[in-house]
Design an enzyme around this catalytic site. Structure first.
Site, PDB file in Angstrom:
ATOM      1  N   SER B  53       8.358  25.310  52.684  1.00  0.00           N
ATOM      2  CA  SER B  53       9.224  24.130  52.592  1.00  0.00           C
ATOM      3  C   SER B  53       8.931  23.158  53.730  1.00  0.00           C
ATOM      4  O   SER B  53       9.325  21.997  53.668  1.00  0.00           O
ATOM      5  CB  SER B  53      10.696  24.550  52.584  1.00  0.00           C
ATOM      6  OG  SER B  53      11.037  25.196  53.783  1.00  0.00           O
ATOM      7  N   HIS B  54       8.262  23.623  54.787  1.00  0.00           N
ATOM      8  CA  HIS B  54       7.877  22.721  55.876  1.00  0.00           C
ATOM      9  C   HIS B  54       6.362  22.650  56.065  1.00  0.00           C
ATOM     10  O   HIS B  54       5.894  22.222  57.111  1.00  0.00           O
ATOM     11  CB  HIS B  54       8.560  23.130  57.177  1.00  0.00           C
ATOM     12  CG  HIS B  54      10.032  22.908  57.142  1.00  0.00           C
ATOM     13  ND1 HIS B  54      10.913  23.880  56.748  1.00  0.00           N
ATOM     14  CD2 HIS B  54      10.770  21.811  57.398  1.00  0.00           C
ATOM     15  CE1 HIS B  54      12.147  23.391  56.781  1.00  0.00           C
ATOM     16  NE2 HIS B  54      12.091  22.150  57.182  1.00  0.00           N
ATOM     17  N   ASP B 194      14.202  23.566  50.810  1.00  0.00           N
ATOM     18  CA  ASP B 194      14.301  24.597  49.772  1.00  0.00           C
ATOM     19  C   ASP B 194      15.025  24.081  48.527  1.00  0.00           C
ATOM     20  O   ASP B 194      14.734  24.528  47.415  1.00  0.00           O
ATOM     21  CB  ASP B 194      14.999  25.847  50.335  1.00  0.00           C
ATOM     22  CG  ASP B 194      14.070  26.623  51.278  1.00  0.00           C
ATOM     23  OD1 ASP B 194      12.841  26.533  51.109  1.00  0.00           O
ATOM     24  OD2 ASP B 194      14.577  27.314  52.181  1.00  0.00           O
TER      25      ASP B 194
END
Lengths: 343, 343
Positions: B53-54, B194
């Site tokens: 997600s990053h 997310d």
């Protein structure tokens, strides 16, 4: 938990009178004058603010702990000036509050000079609420954060058996137009004192707060107290924070982890023998507008999105009431306190 | 969320090759060499560790933000030495990572000398995971805590409408026989990245994570993204911690609160323009055994009560895999990255 003093017959004492009564109890059970003053002020403040799970409800536990020889009621804290932002205290196997009181002037001086300072208390017992340790810093315009570990009663998320303590985190920050913003939260799903109060009152606990002695989920406070355990709040996140509290309050101070002390030779001992960490920041070192104006703006915006009550608001309302009208105790509780005071 | 790279056709890149590709993308979209290096390293590290997600998932957001003129890709951070434990940085409306990189040597020097030091970053954007900011301190034997506020998308507990950001807290501590203990947790019930990934994959979210545009509970990530909002993790406790993050990362640094910036004149802007706080402690100033030995003992005991996986363990497993075998990206993602890099 709301007021446990719901008996028909009740008495009212001023905050000062309650503090003196508690001081007498501590002195009579072997503490020094300094320790008695520190603990009595702390405990009466909790009762004054309606924080009953850490108010006079704790007195029998203090007394049995002192009687057991587990804690040093005449402790003389040793303050060590370690670095320009670091103060250490050996609490001399006594309570953490007199250790904090002894180190406080040096801690504040360092925070104002270095911009931030840390106080590492070890060889200490903490049997009280944590907010009274941080709130006074915010009243002086400082930001304070404190953590203390306690005794094994919380199952780490993903584990089978308890290891962590209830490991609270308390925070205080000044604001321009009102009492400081203060919170004090156990990293367990519920504070241990609240489990004890629920057990005494025969109340059930919310789902997800604990497990019984077989590790099965339960809402029965007695099943938690009799061989069961608590769960962290918020699943793996609360569990991670609880782990952090062990690392900061014990590993970083030189104190015991929540699972390291053994009090079986001291029946009646109740207060965990661990450590405590405080971090104090001087927000006047920050850039831009005054911190207190900015925190006031945050509060204004929180009310703007419909928040009725800030953390700490209920305590402040009750405090104002107690200061104006005195503290109400049921006759049974008051009689017990007077007996412990030898009155 | 697990790997989003589940397409049949995939390619493998070394960590170095991915970092170079990302660096090219940043440079091509108007950043300086320093900023490109800092952001590419950070983003490739997240992908390397399986923190998707990053990871490269964020690249289109970085690019559209840079294209919108919202962030200064050629920022030159101004580091101010305020006191023996206090460093301030004006990030020059750029990303927080180059600001941290610029202030890091002074921060570490102060932490080692004063025992504790704080870094207050303002006028900064943070669009990445927070653990890469704290982990390197623990690798040098220091304990680090960081908080960053973001953009209004979380409803304070007890309020009606969103105000706080996802406001993560990250912590890192060294240990004797292994990688540092590291966690990075959003104070929202779920991280915003997310939610975006779930929406893209058409997955439902767990109960209690968010509300729709009418403030009603929902498990649909699209309803959260389209006018809805997230909830804090752990009810009033997570909400109190999120408030603390606003106070530390914004009020204390001189940065914006999560609700204060207005990017409507910058379509495509994605990165919140706020602040970040880091606290670094030198545990060699503490009493007793070495901190790293003590933290190792805590880990040993956590495994002893049945904990299979520490926070961070999954990242380290994936890291080892990525370093040995390279990073797997699906062809579509890789093609998109190459196009953005002008290759």
């Amino acid at each position: 938990m709301s007021a446990p003093h719901d008996h028909a017959s009740a008495s009212t004492l001023s905050v000062e009178a309650l503090t003196r009564l508690l001081e007498t109890i501590f002195l009579r059970h072997g503490t020094s004058a300094e320790v008695a003053r520190s603990l009595a002020t702390n405990c009466a403040s909790a009762e004054r603010d309606g924080a009953h799970s850490h108010g006079v409800f704790r007195i029998p536990g203090y007394v049995s702990t002192l009687n057991s020889g587990w804690v040093n009621g005449k402790s003389v804290p040793k303050v060590e000036d370690v670095a320009s932002g670091f103060v250490r205290v050996d609490a001399d196997n006594g309570y953490a509050q007199p250790a904090l009181a002894a180190a406080r002037p040096l801690l504040v001086e360092k925070a104002r000079s270095a911009g931030i300072a840390v106080l590492a208390i070890r060889n200490s017992h903490h049997f009280a609420a944590l907010w009274p340790d941080v709130e006074p810093f915010a009243e002086e315009g400082l930001v304070a954060l404190s953590v203390v570990n306690s005794m094994t009663c919380v199952v780490p998320h993903g584990a089978d058996r308890p290891l962590f303590g209830t490991n609270p985190i308390a925070f205080a920050a000044p604001r321009a137009d009102g009492a400081p913003i203060v919170f004090d939260l156990a990293t367990s799903a519920i504070a241990h004192g609240d489990v004890q109060i629920a057990a005494r009152k025969g109340e059930k606990l919310p789902v997800g707060t604990g497990v019984d002695s077989l590790g099965q989920p339960t809402c029965d406070p007695k099943a938690i107290l009799e061989g069961g355990a608590l769960l962290p709040f918020g699943g793996h996140k609360g569990s991670a924070l609880s782990m952090m509290v062990e690392l900061l309050a014990a590993a970083l101070t030189g104190g015991n982890f929540s699972f390291e002390f053994d009090w079986k030779n001291h029946p009646g001992a109740k207060s965990p023998w661990t450590g405590q960490l405080l971090i104090v920041i001087d927000p006047s070192k920050s850039a831009g507008q005054s911190f207190a104006e900015r925190s006031q703006e945050l509060v204004r915006q929180m009310h703007g999105v419909g928040l009725k009550r800030l953390p700490g608001d209920r305590r402040h309302l009750q405090r104002a009431k107690s200061l104006a009208n005195g503290i109400v105790l049921d006759e049974q509780t008051l009689a017990q306190l007077r007996e412990l005071a030898g009155e």
